[in-house]
Every structure is written in structure tokens, then in C-alpha cells.
Design an enzyme around this catalytic site. Sequence first.
Site, short mmCIF file in Angstrom:
data_model
loop_
_atom_site.label_atom_id
_atom_site.label_comp_id
_atom_site.label_asym_id
_atom_site.label_seq_id
_atom_site.Cartn_x
_atom_site.Cartn_y
_atom_site.Cartn_z
N HIS A 1 -6.69 -7.19 -1.18
CA HIS A 1 -6.35 -6.12 -0.22
C HIS A 1 -7.10 -4.86 -0.65
CE1 HIS A 1 -3.76 -3.07 1.66
NE2 HIS A 1 -3.24 -4.02 2.41
N ASP B 1 -1.30 -7.75 -8.28
CA ASP B 1 -0.78 -7.19 -7.03
C ASP B 1 0.18 -8.23 -6.45
OD1 ASP B 1 -0.32 -6.65 -4.37
OD2 ASP B 1 -2.42 -6.41 -3.81
N GLN C 1 2.53 -9.67 -1.87
CA GLN C 1 2.76 -10.82 -0.98
C GLN C 1 3.47 -11.97 -1.70
OE1 GLN C 1 2.21 -10.76 2.26
NE2 GLN C 1 1.25 -8.74 2.22
N LYS D 1 8.32 -5.06 1.73
CA LYS D 1 7.94 -6.46 1.96
C LYS D 1 8.94 -7.41 1.33
CE LYS D 1 2.97 -5.39 1.96
NZ LYS D 1 2.58 -5.25 3.37
N CYS E 1 -6.77 -5.18 6.28
CA CYS E 1 -7.12 -4.38 5.09
C CYS E 1 -7.87 -5.21 4.05
CB CYS E 1 -5.89 -3.73 4.46
SG CYS E 1 -5.07 -2.55 5.53
#
Lengths: 148, 407
Positions: free
Chosen positions: B125, B202, B205, B228, B366
Amino acid sequence: MFDIRSINLGKDITAEDIAEDLEFLDDWEERYRYIIDLGKQLPALPDELKTEDRFVRGCQSQVWLETDYDSDADTLYMAVDSDALIVKGLAAIVLSALNRRTPQAIHDYDMDAFFDRIDLLSHLSPTRGNGLRAMVARIKHQAETLAA
Amino acid sequence: MTVKALDIQALRAQFPILDQQVNGKPLVYLDNGATTQKPVAVLDALDHYYRSVNSNVHRGAHHLSDLATGQFEGARQTVADFLNASREEILWTKGTTESINIVAHCIGRERLQPGDEVLISTSEHHANIVPWQQACLATGATLKVIPLRDDCSLDLDAFETLLNEKTKIFAIGHASNALGTLNPVKDMVARAKAQGAITVIDGAQAVAHFPVDVQDLEVDFYAFSGHKLFGPTGIGVLYGRRELLEAMPPYQTGGEMIETVSFEKSTWNQLPYKFEAGTPNIAGAIGLAAAINWFNQQDRPALQAHEDALLARVTEQAEACQGLKIIGTAANKVSVLSFLLEGAHPADVGMLLDKQGVAVRTGHHCTMPLMDSLGIPGTVRASFSIYNTLDEVDRLFEALEKVKTFL
């Protein structure tokens, strides 16, 4: 052969025509098929005209805008293209209102009011990121410069 | 395969937003990669906080401030337990983007030298690209990028080649937002650490899909966003290993993060407060803790099995769908289907799905460098969560059949 002055949106097909047509189409499918068909009446912009300075950046879809000002007749001609069908159709609606008009008339035109009337205002919203709002702003800016 | 233990309608009933019509059709919300919906437990926690508790934390000499501080710090402990970390290692941020920026500024810009390398992957991302790119530009370090294989999984042979003693930072997505690909982060982190790199994951997700244990991953930094994970927007988390956080300079300065201040100099507060200048997002932290507590009370294995079933169904239908091309066919994925319809711009597909009540995301997600590497302008992404149903998968494909009639 691409000829910007042969585009008949704003001449044979006016914003008023489109508003009347859309009034009769109440189901979303008919409306969107109609919008896509309008886009198909716009000639594709030749690749050599798809340059950076004609490019209107959208987050999701892209628009290219070409204009041609006839100073003798005080008339601004325009052509648009997009990589997305619905955006191209919506751009055709914009042209039906603004193409082949004087810079002053273009400057004075209330596009939000028209899109509100035909119940498509959400497509002009800043959150859509489809380049359409930026395209209208660019045409308006050019008209303002010419009218000054 | 259906999981008997899971009562999906009872689960959905806890997410009031799902029960509505969009454009005259029942909403099918498949944009969970962008943000998840919030259960009543979170809505109630936010409401209760502002109705009954609201006060500034850490400084009041009064009852409400004590209450707010207790809930705020309790929320930090909830997040620490969720990641298997200690509470001093949990920093509140605005979200994943700010979390990664903190590491890029306070480690990246401080430590990188000309000749050093930062290693990321093609499918990151923008939030895990741009902060490193800018840190490299500021320091003279070089950004290195792991390419993808044909199925859009990471090219691990290339990773081995790119990783070397010059690699000072290795930053990788746990799962790709655009494609859903699940990366083998534990093994990659171990290899990067063996080369002496500082490691960053990261996890934006990941956390809503499967359990994450930072001790097990042995990673230095782990970032995720509350919104999220069924929590509020504007709150996120940066887990950092204590020794690194101690050694890092502050990110922002001002109130709350100081120990002493004179006009000549200041000294910094202890962890984690050194990194939390100004009044924090108190309600956000409490709301996120409510989301995590709610999530922990669910039958997590059953939810995971349900998501696996959703992915299997959506993949099976996608493979059978004429003119549909799946983008990202890695063996290990979270419940995401990224795709293109032959001859159709993703923006058109998205708009025509929306008209049928189906919410997806379209565009580059993104991840512009990823889309460039695939030679496509973007995709349509249907991203699933625990409350989506198998019927909704079918609704997506019925709606896609209708879309095809427009093209």
C-alpha cells in the site's frame, strides 16, 4: 478524421433534450443505458491529443478535454474522452450544456443545478473522484479567462 | 462447507448498518478492505464514553478523569493482550499510515546512511511505500522492491537475492489490500533479522482476519488501524519492541509526552507516552478496545472457517464467470477477490454494482506501483468480512451478470 467542430452535442442534442429524455426513464437500468449511449456519440479523441495538458486526473477514471475557441463567432468548441463508459456519458451531458456556446454563457451556466435536476448530482460530487468535476472546473476556468 | 457453530444472522444483527436498502436493493457490503462496519458493542462504548465518562486523561484531579484514564489505559492493555505485547510497547496513533510514518521518521531518517537499503515489496500500500521512499530520499539510502510471481505472490527467490547486509529496514504487508495475498511474513522477518535489518509489518489487512502474535512473529514493529478491525476511525496502533522505542527520538513534541520542560530544554516522558504528544483520541482507543473485546468473545475459529468458505465460494464463482479475470491467484489469501471484467473499466463495474446495492471498491487501491507492474489501471475489489454471507457472494455474481449487459 477528428473534427472538434463537428461534435453535435450542444447543437442537435441539447441539455434540454437530455433532461426531457431522462424524465421518461425512471428505472436505473434505462437511465444508465441511455447515459452510456450518449457517451458513444462522442468521437474518440485521437491518441496524439491525449496529452498531459489535456488530461484531467481522476482517482478512478481519466478524462481528456480538448477545446477550440472561435474568436470570430465568440464560440468555444469542446471534445472529451474517457476510459470509462459512464464517465464518458456524463461528460457528454456536460457538453450538451456547454459545447458551442459563448465563454460568458459557459461561465454563467449552473452545472450543479442541471445535474441536480436530472438526478445525477452525486456524480459531480468531490468524493466520486471520476474527473468529471475537475473537467467542469477546467472548462469554466477557460471560459472565464476568455470572457475577461 | 458451512460452519454449524456460526449463526450468521445473529452475528449480522449486531451490525445495524447492514440492515438497509441501497438504491432499492438490500445492501451487500463488500468493501471491508477499506473499512469494516461496527458492532453495537462499539457504538455503545462510544456513546457511553461521551455520555458518562468524557474527560481528559492523565492529568485531572477529579473522578471523571480517573475513570477516563482507567478506561483509556485499560484499552491499551486490551490491545497489548490482543497482539501478545506489553502495554509500554503499544502506541496509539491515527492509524496504520501514521504508525509507519513514526517508524520511518524516528528510525528510518535517524539511522539510514547513504548506501543503506530499505526493502519492501511491489504489492505494498502507498502507506508502506511513500514514507520509506521519502526517508531514502532524505538520507541517501536506496529503496529496494521485491517483485511478484505470476500469481501475484512475492518472489521469494528474489527476496533472498535482494536481502543483504546493506538492508537496514525490511517493511512488508502482512496481507495485500489490493489482492488479498497473504505473505509468509514470519519466515521473511526471521531472514531479514538474520541480516541485521529492523523489521516492520503493515498489519492493516490482517488483524480482522486471523490472530496476530508479535512475539511469535519476532517482528520489531507491527502497525494496524482500528477502523479495519470493527473499531472507530482515527485510532490506530503501533507495536514497537521496547529497546527500539527507548532508543528512538520522539515523533512529535508538546504536552503529555514530556517529563520536564524549561525554555532551554525538555526531557521526555517514559514509554509509551513519549510518542503521544497532545490529548489522545480517548474515545477512539476505548472504542477500539470494545471492538477487540467483542471480537475475542466470538468463536474466532468458526469465523475464520466462514471466511475461508466465502473465499472458496467467491473464487469458484469467479472462475466460472465468463470474461472475468481474477487478479491475484496466490495459494494463500485473505477473503478478497480482485478482478477485471473483459472490456470493462473498473469504475463502470463499480458504479453499476452500486446501482444494484453491491458496494465494492474500484481503482488502484492506493497501490499504483503494483497496478503499473501488472500493466492495468486498477481492479474491482470485493473484500469480505466475518458478517458477509454465501448468499451475498451469489448476489455479487448476479449483479455482475447484469453489468455485462451494459458493456
